[in-house]
Design an enzyme around this catalytic site. Structure first.
Site, PDB file in Angstrom:
ATOM      1  N   GLY A  14      46.406  45.058 -49.424  1.00 62.17           N
ATOM      2  CA  GLY A  14      46.231  45.736 -50.712  1.00 62.17           C
ATOM      3  C   GLY A  14      47.395  45.565 -51.671  1.00 62.17           C
ATOM      4  CE1 TYR A 141      42.085  29.762 -47.445  1.00 63.19           C
ATOM      5  CE2 TYR A 141      43.731  31.329 -46.667  1.00 63.19           C
ATOM      6  CZ  TYR A 141      42.719  30.978 -47.554  1.00 63.19           C
ATOM      7  OH  TYR A 141      42.338  31.854 -48.556  1.00 63.19           O
ATOM      8  N   PRO A 168      35.762  33.791 -53.139  1.00 61.61           N
ATOM      9  CG  PRO A 168      37.400  35.396 -53.462  1.00 61.61           C
ATOM     10  CD  PRO A 168      36.676  34.640 -52.359  1.00 61.61           C
ATOM     11  CB  THR A 169      36.953  29.714 -57.440  1.00 63.44           C
ATOM     12  OG1 THR A 169      36.967  30.721 -58.440  1.00 63.44           O
ATOM     13  CG2 THR A 169      35.537  29.206 -57.257  1.00 63.44           C
ATOM     14  CE  LYS A 192      56.523  23.262 -60.786  1.00 64.06           C
ATOM     15  NZ  LYS A 192      55.580  22.118 -60.624  1.00 64.06           N
ATOM     16  NE  ARG A 213      42.184  22.782 -56.658  1.00 57.79           N
ATOM     17  CZ  ARG A 213      42.034  21.494 -56.338  1.00 57.79           C
ATOM     18  NH1 ARG A 213      41.058  20.773 -56.894  1.00 57.79           N
ATOM     19  NH2 ARG A 213      42.853  20.892 -55.483  1.00 57.79           N
TER      20      ARG A 213
HETATM   21  P1  NAP Z   1      48.785  37.622 -51.297  1.00 57.85           P
HETATM   22  O1  NAP Z   1      49.079  37.986 -52.715  1.00 57.85           O
HETATM   23  O2  NAP Z   1      49.694  36.684 -50.599  1.00 57.85           O
HETATM   24  O3  NAP Z   1      48.646  38.980 -50.450  1.00 57.85           O
HETATM   25  C1  NAP Z   1      48.480  38.913 -49.064  1.00 57.85           C
HETATM   26  C2  NAP Z   1      48.356  40.326 -48.550  1.00 57.85           C
HETATM   27  O4  NAP Z   1      48.194  40.296 -47.121  1.00 57.85           O
HETATM   28  C3  NAP Z   1      49.609  41.178 -48.841  1.00 57.85           C
HETATM   29  O5  NAP Z   1      49.212  42.489 -49.084  1.00 57.85           O
HETATM   30  C4  NAP Z   1      50.373  41.084 -47.510  1.00 57.85           C
HETATM   31  O6  NAP Z   1      51.224  42.201 -47.292  1.00 57.85           O
HETATM   32  C5  NAP Z   1      49.201  41.102 -46.527  1.00 57.85           C
HETATM   33  N1  NAP Z   1      49.563  40.530 -45.230  1.00 57.85           N
HETATM   34  C6  NAP Z   1      49.998  39.271 -44.981  1.00 57.85           C
HETATM   35  N2  NAP Z   1      50.244  39.115 -43.646  1.00 57.85           N
HETATM   36  C7  NAP Z   1      49.972  40.311 -43.066  1.00 57.85           C
HETATM   37  C8  NAP Z   1      50.068  40.812 -41.726  1.00 57.85           C
HETATM   38  N3  NAP Z   1      50.485  40.050 -40.704  1.00 57.85           N
HETATM   39  N4  NAP Z   1      49.708  42.111 -41.500  1.00 57.85           N
HETATM   40  C9  NAP Z   1      49.305  42.896 -42.530  1.00 57.85           C
HETATM   41  N5  NAP Z   1      49.178  42.498 -43.820  1.00 57.85           N
HETATM   42  C10 NAP Z   1      49.523  41.219 -44.079  1.00 57.85           C
HETATM   43  O7  NAP Z   1      47.323  37.002 -51.176  1.00 57.85           O
HETATM   44  P2  NAP Z   1      46.058  37.113 -52.161  1.00 57.85           P
HETATM   45  O8  NAP Z   1      46.053  35.910 -53.020  1.00 57.85           O
HETATM   46  O9  NAP Z   1      45.989  38.483 -52.768  1.00 57.85           O
HETATM   47  O10 NAP Z   1      44.877  36.946 -51.085  1.00 57.85           O
HETATM   48  C11 NAP Z   1      44.077  38.054 -50.692  1.00 57.85           C
HETATM   49  C12 NAP Z   1      42.850  37.502 -50.021  1.00 57.85           C
HETATM   50  O11 NAP Z   1      42.147  36.663 -50.962  1.00 57.85           O
HETATM   51  C13 NAP Z   1      43.172  36.617 -48.796  1.00 57.85           C
HETATM   52  O12 NAP Z   1      42.256  36.886 -47.753  1.00 57.85           O
HETATM   53  C14 NAP Z   1      42.994  35.188 -49.339  1.00 57.85           C
HETATM   54  O13 NAP Z   1      42.613  34.307 -48.311  1.00 57.85           O
HETATM   55  C15 NAP Z   1      41.878  35.395 -50.338  1.00 57.85           C
HETATM   56  N6  NAP Z   1      41.814  34.364 -51.415  1.00 57.85           N
HETATM   57  C16 NAP Z   1      42.870  34.159 -52.229  1.00 57.85           C
HETATM   58  C17 NAP Z   1      42.753  33.161 -53.224  1.00 57.85           C
HETATM   59  C18 NAP Z   1      43.903  32.849 -54.183  1.00 57.85           C
HETATM   60  O14 NAP Z   1      43.741  31.895 -54.977  1.00 57.85           O
HETATM   61  N7  NAP Z   1      45.002  33.590 -54.157  1.00 57.85           N
HETATM   62  C19 NAP Z   1      41.556  32.439 -53.365  1.00 57.85           C
HETATM   63  C20 NAP Z   1      40.491  32.734 -52.513  1.00 57.85           C
HETATM   64  C21 NAP Z   1      40.620  33.709 -51.534  1.00 57.85           C
HETATM   65  P3  NAP Z   1      52.757  42.173 -47.867  1.00 57.85           P
HETATM   66  O15 NAP Z   1      52.636  42.442 -49.359  1.00 57.85           O
HETATM   67  O16 NAP Z   1      53.411  43.290 -47.137  1.00 57.85           O
HETATM   68  O17 NAP Z   1      53.289  40.810 -47.573  1.00 57.85           O
HETATM   69  O1  GFB Z   2      46.496  26.148 -56.230  1.00 54.81           O
HETATM   70  P1  GFB Z   2      46.846  24.922 -55.479  1.00 54.81           P
HETATM   71  O2  GFB Z   2      48.225  24.858 -54.913  1.00 54.81           O
HETATM   72  O3  GFB Z   2      45.897  24.693 -54.217  1.00 54.81           O
HETATM   73  O4  GFB Z   2      46.525  23.710 -56.500  1.00 54.81           O
HETATM   74  P2  GFB Z   2      44.454  24.071 -54.000  1.00 54.81           P
HETATM   75  C1  GFB Z   2      46.934  22.473 -56.231  1.00 54.81           C
HETATM   76  C2  GFB Z   2      46.607  21.472 -57.362  1.00 54.81           C
HETATM   77  O5  GFB Z   2      47.460  21.759 -58.466  1.00 54.81           O
HETATM   78  C3  GFB Z   2      46.939  20.088 -56.862  1.00 54.81           C
HETATM   79  C4  GFB Z   2      48.347  20.641 -58.676  1.00 54.81           C
HETATM   80  O6  GFB Z   2      46.073  19.166 -57.486  1.00 54.81           O
HETATM   81  C5  GFB Z   2      48.398  19.908 -57.331  1.00 54.81           C
HETATM   82  O7  GFB Z   2      48.701  18.544 -57.530  1.00 54.81           O
HETATM   83  N1  GFB Z   2      49.656  21.169 -59.121  1.00 54.81           N
HETATM   84  C6  GFB Z   2      50.310  20.763 -60.235  1.00 54.81           C
HETATM   85  C7  GFB Z   2      50.377  22.139 -58.538  1.00 54.81           C
HETATM   86  N2  GFB Z   2      51.458  21.446 -60.387  1.00 54.81           N
HETATM   87  C8  GFB Z   2      51.533  22.319 -59.353  1.00 54.81           C
HETATM   88  C9  GFB Z   2      52.488  23.325 -58.982  1.00 54.81           C
HETATM   89  O8  GFB Z   2      53.523  23.560 -59.619  1.00 54.81           O
HETATM   90  N3  GFB Z   2      52.205  24.067 -57.847  1.00 54.81           N
HETATM   91  C10 GFB Z   2      51.048  23.834 -57.097  1.00 54.81           C
HETATM   92  N4  GFB Z   2      50.824  24.625 -56.028  1.00 54.81           N
HETATM   93  N5  GFB Z   2      50.122  22.894 -57.430  1.00 54.81           N
HETATM   94  C11 GFB Z   2      44.422  25.870 -52.103  1.00 54.81           C
HETATM   95  C12 GFB Z   2      44.267  25.909 -50.608  1.00 54.81           C
HETATM   96  O9  GFB Z   2      44.115  24.584 -52.515  1.00 54.81           O
HETATM   97  O10 GFB Z   2      43.477  26.750 -52.721  1.00 54.81           O
HETATM   98  C13 GFB Z   2      44.472  27.317 -50.107  1.00 54.81           C
HETATM   99  O11 GFB Z   2      45.231  25.044 -50.021  1.00 54.81           O
HETATM  100  C14 GFB Z   2      43.656  28.341 -50.888  1.00 54.81           C
HETATM  101  O12 GFB Z   2      44.136  27.374 -48.745  1.00 54.81           O
HETATM  102  C15 GFB Z   2      43.723  28.087 -52.377  1.00 54.81           C
HETATM  103  O13 GFB Z   2      42.385  28.311 -50.550  1.00 54.81           O
HETATM  104  C16 GFB Z   2      42.753  28.940 -53.132  1.00 54.81           C
HETATM  105  O14 GFB Z   2      43.492  24.625 -54.978  1.00 54.81           O
HETATM  106  O15 GFB Z   2      44.559  22.603 -53.917  1.00 54.81           O
END
Ligand code: NAP
Ligand code: GFB
Length: 319
Positions: A14, A141, A168-169, A192, A213
């Site tokens: 959360g 993952y 989610p995307t 950056k 994306r």
């Molecule tokens: P996040 O900002 O990195 O947050 C991760 C959360 O999980 C934090 O609250 C963290 O707690 C908690 N956590 C991590 N390891 C844990 C452990 N061992 N025990 C208990 N809690 C733990 O990630 P987010 O982006 O919000 O992701 C939330 C969900 O959305 C995930 O299931 C992820 O796979 C999914 N998701 C994310 C994206 C994206 O683009 N970000 C896209 C699709 C799906 P702390 O704050 O204490 O570290």
């Molecule tokens: O969000 P991202 O790191 O992950 O995006 P994915 C990566 C794309 O952004 C690649 C470009 O095409 C990179 O070349 N990129 C350009 C950058 N500049 C940057 C930068 O400064 N930082 C990063 N990170 N990328 C993730 C999965 O894939 O998507 C995870 O690996 C998760 O598991 C997440 O599901 C939602 O979209 O490629």
């Protein structure tokens, strides 16, 4: 007599990006029959089953939104696929088995569109989750997330539980992980550009900028998560995303961040860095059948708001 419609909603993970999106929306529009508890890893390490059970027994949730996970961008995943697999397998096993043991009424878990097969037809839909291997950059993952869908099906079939999931995307917004090496593309570019403005240096975008994306704002995802918790009754996961026509290139994403900060500097593409998966275009047709009128925040507005949030919270943000 206990009010059976009262929901006590435990949100694992959360304190993160998605969790704070749900918190912001729930606090803006509170419901009398809902009480939320937002957990972080400081409350309980969910890789430890006993710690998981102690936390669940403390809060006695009727409903669970399960977000907790080891999460990272392309480069974070590429460096640690095994850890992403093992840590997420442990967390998901513990949360679902303890939820079943303690009679939780509904669990909504969170998958991701990167878990779908890499070699596929487009747009991707919910029925394709298990149709082949995911992209090599994040197989750890992805397989751990796919196993949530396997466990949901098993628990529901054998014990009549109500466990489901959303897909989610790429998500972005306030409280994201802005660490350059571990984080995702939009928070990475926002961090950056903030630094480039300060140091008057060019912006380096990693990769060719050609990858594509779909991005969803954490506040929009928060509203959709609450709808799923309250209204969605299927076991099959549901994709939560903007339409496929909203898909943009990384180059266009970088230009939106540049506009969000009114940055005037040069853009450089470091093509020695990987592009990862070229695209993972997802259909939101199922969502649109349920919510034809749902309005997503325009991406340029959402990115500008996130740039402003980062500037105002740089000292405490995850960098
Ligand atoms: P996040 O900002 O990195 O947050 C991760 C959360 O999980 C934090 O609250 C963290 O707690 C908690 N956590 C991590 N390891 C844990 C452990 N061992 N025990 C208990 N809690 C733990 O990630 P987010 O982006 O919000 O992701 C939330 C969900 O959305 C995930 O299931 C992820 O796979 C999914 N998701 C994310 C994206 C994206 O683009 N970000 C896209 C699709 C799906 P702390 O704050 O204490 O570290
Ligand atoms: O969000 P991202 O790191 O992950 O995006 P994915 C990566 C794309 O952004 C690649 C470009 O095409 C990179 O070349 N990129 C350009 C950058 N500049 C940057 C930068 O400064 N930082 C990063 N990170 N990328 C993730 C999965 O894939 O998507 C995870 O690996 C998760 O598991 C997440 O599901 C939602 O979209 O490629």
């Amino acid at each position: 007599m206990a009010n059976t419609s009262q929901k006590r909603i435990l949100v694992t993970g959360g304190s993160g990006l998605v969790g704070q999106g749900i918190r912001t929306v729930a606090e803006k529009d509170p419901r009398a029959d809902e009480e939320f508890i937002f957990l972080s890893s400081k409350d309980a390490d969910l890789t430890d089953r006993n710690a998981t059970k102690v936390a669940f027994e403390k809060y006695k949730p009727t409903h669970v939104i399960h977000l907790a996970a080891k999460v990272g961008g392309l480069y974070g995943n590429m460096r640690a696929n095994l850890q992403f697999f093992r840590i997420n397998m442990a967390i998901n096993e513990n949360v679902l088995s303890v939820s079943k043991e303690l009679g939780v009424k509904k669990v909504v878990s969170c998958l991701s569109t990167c878990i779908f097969p890499d070699k596929t037809t487009y747009p991707i839909d919910e029925k394709m989750i298990h149709n082949g291997p995911p992209h090599t950059s994040n197989y750890g993952y992805s397989y751990a997330k796919r196993m949530i869908d396997v466990m949901n099906t098993g628990y529901n079939q054998q014990y009549g539980t109500n466990f489901t999931a959303v897909v989610p995307t790429n998500v972005f917004g306030p409280f994201d992980n802005f660490n350059l090496e571990e984080g995702h593309v939009l928070p990475g570019l926002i961090h950056k550009v903030y630094k480039c403005k300060e140091n008057n240096t060019p912006l380096t975008v990693w990769g060719t900028g050609r990858a594509r994306r779909q991005f969803i704002y954490s506040l929009d995802l928060g509203r959709l998560f609450l709808w799923v918790l309250r209204e969605y009754e299927e076991t099959e996961p549901i994709i939560l995303s903007v339409g496929e026509e909203e898909e943009i290139s990384i180059k266009e994403a970088a230009e939106l961040v540049v506009k969000g900060f009114d940055f005037k500097g040069e853009l450089i593409y470091d093509t020695t860095r990987s592009d990862g998966q070229y695209k993972k275009t997802a259909s939101n047709e199922k969502l649109r059948k349920y919510l034809p009128e749902f309005k997503f925040t325009p991406i340029d507005q959402a990115i500008r708001e996130t740039c402003q949030w980062f500037s105002s919270n740089y000292e405490t943000a995850r960098v």
